[in-house]
Scaffold this motif. Structure first.
Motif: not given
Length: 95
Positions: A43-46, A77-84, A87-89
């Protein structure tokens, strides 16, 4: 948090938008984030899913202001894994 969500019928250059709390976002990016955070999985973005989001945003002649706003909305607004999240930031800072 209560959100007022409705789909806009407006399409510009074959792009559909969704209005959330009075702000206009790209529906395709939102749908992709929703798809990746529902169903099977944690349920988290990878990391791979973050890469998908940025590929989708850059599908035209660059990332538009609405796409940037949509990505910012997804980040908050969405949950992310720590690594994701890292990467997103990093990817967002390069836009």
């Amino acid at each position: 948090m209560t959100q007022n969500i409705h789909n806009d019928a407006e399409e510009t250059q074959q792009m559909a938008y969704e209005s959330i709390d009075g702000n206009k976002y790209e529906k395709e990016l939102l749908d992709l984030a929703r798809k990746h955070t529902t169903g099977v999985g944690e349920g988290k973005l990878s990391k791979d899913e973050v890469a998908d989001l940025f590929r989708s945003a850059a599908d035209g002649r660059g990332v538009t202001d609405i796409e940037k706003a949509t990505l910012a909305y997804i980040r908050q607004s969405f949950p992310f894994t720590d690594a994701a999240a890292r990467d997103f930031d990093e990817a967002y800072a390069k836009l």
